[in-house]
Scaffold this active site. Structure first.
Site, mmCIF file in Angstrom:
data_model
loop_
_atom_site.group_PDB
_atom_site.id
_atom_site.type_symbol
_atom_site.label_atom_id
_atom_site.label_comp_id
_atom_site.label_asym_id
_atom_site.label_seq_id
_atom_site.Cartn_x
_atom_site.Cartn_y
_atom_site.Cartn_z
ATOM 1 C CE LYS A 108 7.343 -13.153 -5.626
ATOM 2 N NZ LYS A 108 6.764 -12.398 -6.740
ATOM 3 C CG ASP A 161 8.317 -11.729 -10.041
ATOM 4 O OD1 ASP A 161 7.717 -12.615 -10.672
ATOM 5 O OD2 ASP A 161 8.355 -11.680 -8.797
HETATM 6 P P1 NAP Z 1 1.768 -5.693 -1.894
HETATM 7 O O1 NAP Z 1 3.202 -5.678 -1.545
HETATM 8 O O2 NAP Z 1 0.764 -6.205 -0.923
HETATM 9 O O3 NAP Z 1 1.376 -4.145 -2.253
HETATM 10 C C1 NAP Z 1 0.039 -3.777 -2.493
HETATM 11 C C2 NAP Z 1 -0.011 -2.371 -3.089
HETATM 12 O O4 NAP Z 1 -1.389 -2.050 -3.346
HETATM 13 C C3 NAP Z 1 0.522 -1.279 -2.151
HETATM 14 O O5 NAP Z 1 1.065 -0.239 -2.927
HETATM 15 C C4 NAP Z 1 -0.769 -0.805 -1.466
HETATM 16 O O6 NAP Z 1 -0.708 0.510 -0.985
HETATM 17 C C5 NAP Z 1 -1.732 -0.861 -2.626
HETATM 18 N N1 NAP Z 1 -3.116 -0.953 -2.164
HETATM 19 C C6 NAP Z 1 -3.735 -2.031 -1.622
HETATM 20 N N2 NAP Z 1 -5.019 -1.725 -1.319
HETATM 21 C C7 NAP Z 1 -5.199 -0.416 -1.687
HETATM 22 C C8 NAP Z 1 -6.302 0.467 -1.648
HETATM 23 N N3 NAP Z 1 -7.497 0.101 -1.193
HETATM 24 N N4 NAP Z 1 -6.134 1.721 -2.133
HETATM 25 C C9 NAP Z 1 -4.937 2.126 -2.626
HETATM 26 N N5 NAP Z 1 -3.850 1.333 -2.692
HETATM 27 C C10 NAP Z 1 -3.978 0.063 -2.229
HETATM 28 O O7 NAP Z 1 1.483 -6.483 -3.257
HETATM 29 P P2 NAP Z 1 2.533 -6.819 -4.436
HETATM 30 O O8 NAP Z 1 3.209 -8.092 -4.104
HETATM 31 O O9 NAP Z 1 3.318 -5.587 -4.714
HETATM 32 O O10 NAP Z 1 1.523 -7.136 -5.659
HETATM 33 C C11 NAP Z 1 0.813 -6.092 -6.306
HETATM 34 C C12 NAP Z 1 -0.029 -6.665 -7.447
HETATM 35 O O11 NAP Z 1 0.813 -7.211 -8.465
HETATM 36 C C13 NAP Z 1 -0.957 -7.801 -7.004
HETATM 37 O O12 NAP Z 1 -2.241 -7.531 -7.524
HETATM 38 C C14 NAP Z 1 -0.402 -9.036 -7.656
HETATM 39 O O13 NAP Z 1 -1.460 -9.901 -8.058
HETATM 40 C C15 NAP Z 1 0.291 -8.453 -8.893
HETATM 41 N N6 NAP Z 1 1.402 -9.325 -9.354
HETATM 42 C C16 NAP Z 1 1.386 -9.777 -10.631
HETATM 43 C C17 NAP Z 1 2.395 -10.604 -11.088
HETATM 44 C C18 NAP Z 1 2.370 -11.126 -12.506
HETATM 45 O O14 NAP Z 1 3.110 -12.058 -12.822
HETATM 46 N N7 NAP Z 1 1.562 -10.569 -13.361
HETATM 47 C C19 NAP Z 1 3.458 -10.956 -10.237
HETATM 48 C C20 NAP Z 1 3.452 -10.456 -8.934
HETATM 49 C C21 NAP Z 1 2.409 -9.646 -8.501
HETATM 50 P P3 NAP Z 1 -0.181 0.812 0.530
HETATM 51 O O15 NAP Z 1 1.308 0.739 0.449
HETATM 52 O O16 NAP Z 1 -0.684 2.163 0.812
HETATM 53 O O17 NAP Z 1 -0.765 -0.255 1.413
#
Ligand code: NAP
Length: 290
Positions: free
Chosen positions: A72, A108
Site C-alpha cells: 500500500k 479504505d
Molecule cells: P499492522 O500495520 O501490522 O499493525 C498492527 C497493529 O496491531 C499495531 O498497532 C501493533 O502494535 C498492534 N499489535 C499487534 N499485536 C499486538 C499485541 N499482541 N498487543 C498489542 N498490540 C498489538 O496492521 P494494519 O494493516 O494496521 O491492520 C490492523 C487491523 O485492521 C488488522 O486486523 C486488519 O485485519 C484490519 N483491517 C481491516 C480492514 C477492513 O476492511 N475492515 C482493512 C484493513 C485492515 P505495535 O505497533 O506495537 O506492533
C-alpha cells in the site's frame, strides 16, 4: 452466468498473498447487479515485481486495481498521480486508470467513513480512542483529525510509532488534536464516554480469544466500539463493549464500502444503497460460514 467477451474490462487486486480475498465477490456481484461489463480477479505479485506489475497492468488496459498488503505504501512510487488524502495518509489501496498510468486513492479511509456514517456515527466534535498505530491506525487517526474529531487518543504498544503518527497527522492537518499514549496507560485517560476504533490485529481469526485491552473498567467508558476486524463476526473486543452496554460493530462494512468507493471511481457511477446492501449480505454469509 455473466458472459466475458472482447469488450469486458478487467480490474483486480494486487497483493501478496491475495488468495483469501473477498474483493472479487463484491466487485463481480456489483458488476452483474449494475449491468457493467467488468470482471475482477486477484493478481499475486511477487516481492520486487510491483512496479512491473503496475506498468504491465496499464499496458494490458486494466481498468483499475486495488492494492493490499504489503504494497500500500510502496505502490505510490509507480503512480502518475495521487489523490490529496492518499498522499497525506501515505497509503494507496485503489488505482484508477488515467492518461499515462494510474492515479492512487485511499478508499479504505473513505470506505470506513461511509461505514461509520451508515451506523449513525459522526466524528465531528467527538473524542475518539484509536487502539493501534499500524498502517490502518495511522490512516484512522488521520481520518478522525480531518473530519473534525475534537480529540484523538492514539494508543499503541510501541509508543514511538504512535508519537510519530501523532506528530505527522497534527502537522499535516494543522491541529493538535492527536495525542500518543502507551496502550497500558488507558486507565489514565479522562473519565468520559468515547467512540473507540479498534485498529490492532489482536483478536483476528484464529486467535479469537485475544483482545488488546482486557480490563472491564475500560469498556465502561466505551459508548460505541468499532472493530476493524470482521473475522470472527463478533470479536472479543465487541463482546466486551456490549457487555458494558456499548454499541459494537465489526469491520465488514469498511470492507464493503472501500470496494463500493473503488467500483464507483473505476466505472464513474453511483452504486445504489440497495445494491451495496445486497453485496453486504453476500459478504456476511461468506464470513459467518468461515
Ligand atoms: P499492522 O500495520 O501490522 O499493525 C498492527 C497493529 O496491531 C499495531 O498497532 C501493533 O502494535 C498492534 N499489535 C499487534 N499485536 C499486538 C499485541 N499482541 N498487543 C498489542 N498490540 C498489538 O496492521 P494494519 O494493516 O494496521 O491492520 C490492523 C487491523 O485492521 C488488522 O486486523 C486488519 O485485519 C484490519 N483491517 C481491516 C480492514 C477492513 O476492511 N475492515 C482493512 C484493513 C485492515 P505495535 O505497533 O506495537 O506492533
Amino acid at each position: 452466468m455473466r458472459e466475458i467477451n472482447g469488450k469486458t474490462r478487467t480490474s483486480g487486486l494486487i497483493g501478496n498473498p491475495v488468495e483469501h480475498t473477498m474483493s472479487p465477490m463484491i466487485h463481480n456481484f456489483l458488476a452483474e447487479e449494475l449491468g457493467i461489463d467488468m470482471t475482477y480477479v486477484p493478481f499475486h505479485v511477487e516481492k520486487g515485481a510491483l512496479d512491473t506489475a503496475v506498468k504491465g497492468a496499464y499496458s494490458l488496459n486494466v481498468l483499475g486495481c486495488n492494492v493490499t498488503v504489503p504494497y500500500k505504501s510502496d505502490v505510490m512510487e509507480s503512480l502518475v498521480a495521487l489523490d490529496d488524502i492518499a498522499e497525506k495518509i501515505g497509503a494507496v489501496n485503489t488505482l484508477v486508470r488515467v492518461e499515462g498510468g494510474y492515479k492512487g486513492y485511499n478508499t479504505d479511509i473513505t470506505g470506513l467513513l461511509r461505514a461509520l456514517k451508515s451506523e449513525g456515527i459522526v466524528l465531528e466534535n467527538e473524542e475518539v480512542i484509536v487502539l493501534g498505530a499500524g498502517g490502518v491506525g495511522r490512516a484512522v487517526a488521520f481520518m478522525c483529525a480531518v473530519n473534525g474529531a475534537s480529540k484523538v487518543y492514539l494508543l499503541n504498544r510501541t509508543i514511538e510509532k504512535a508519537e510519530h503518527i501523532a506528530e505527522e497527522v497534527n502537522c499535516k492537518v494543522g491541529t493538535q488534536c492527536v495525542e500518543a499514549w502507551r496502550m497500558e496507560e488507558y486507565d489514565k485517560l479522562p473519565d468520559k464516554k468515547y467512540l473507540v476504533i479498534q485498529a490492532t490485529s489482536v483478536g483476528l481469526f484464529p486467535k479469537v480469544d485475544e483482545v488488546v485491552l482486557e480490563d472491564e473498567a475500560f469498556y465502561k467508558r466505551v459508548k460505541a466500539g468499532y472493530d476493524l476486524i470482521y473475522t470472527p463476526w463478533e470479536t472479543k473486543f465487541m463482546k466486551l463493549v456490549k457487555k458494558q452496554g456499548g454499541q459494537a460493530y465489526n469491520g465488514l462494512k469498511m470492507l464493503l464500502f472501500q470496494a463500493v468507493d473503488a467500483f464507483e471511481l473505476w466505472n464513474e457511477c453511483k452504486v445504489p444503497d440497495e445494491s451495496a446492501y445486497k453485496a453486504y449480505e453476500l459478504l456476511q454469509q461468506a464470513v459467518t460460514k468461515r
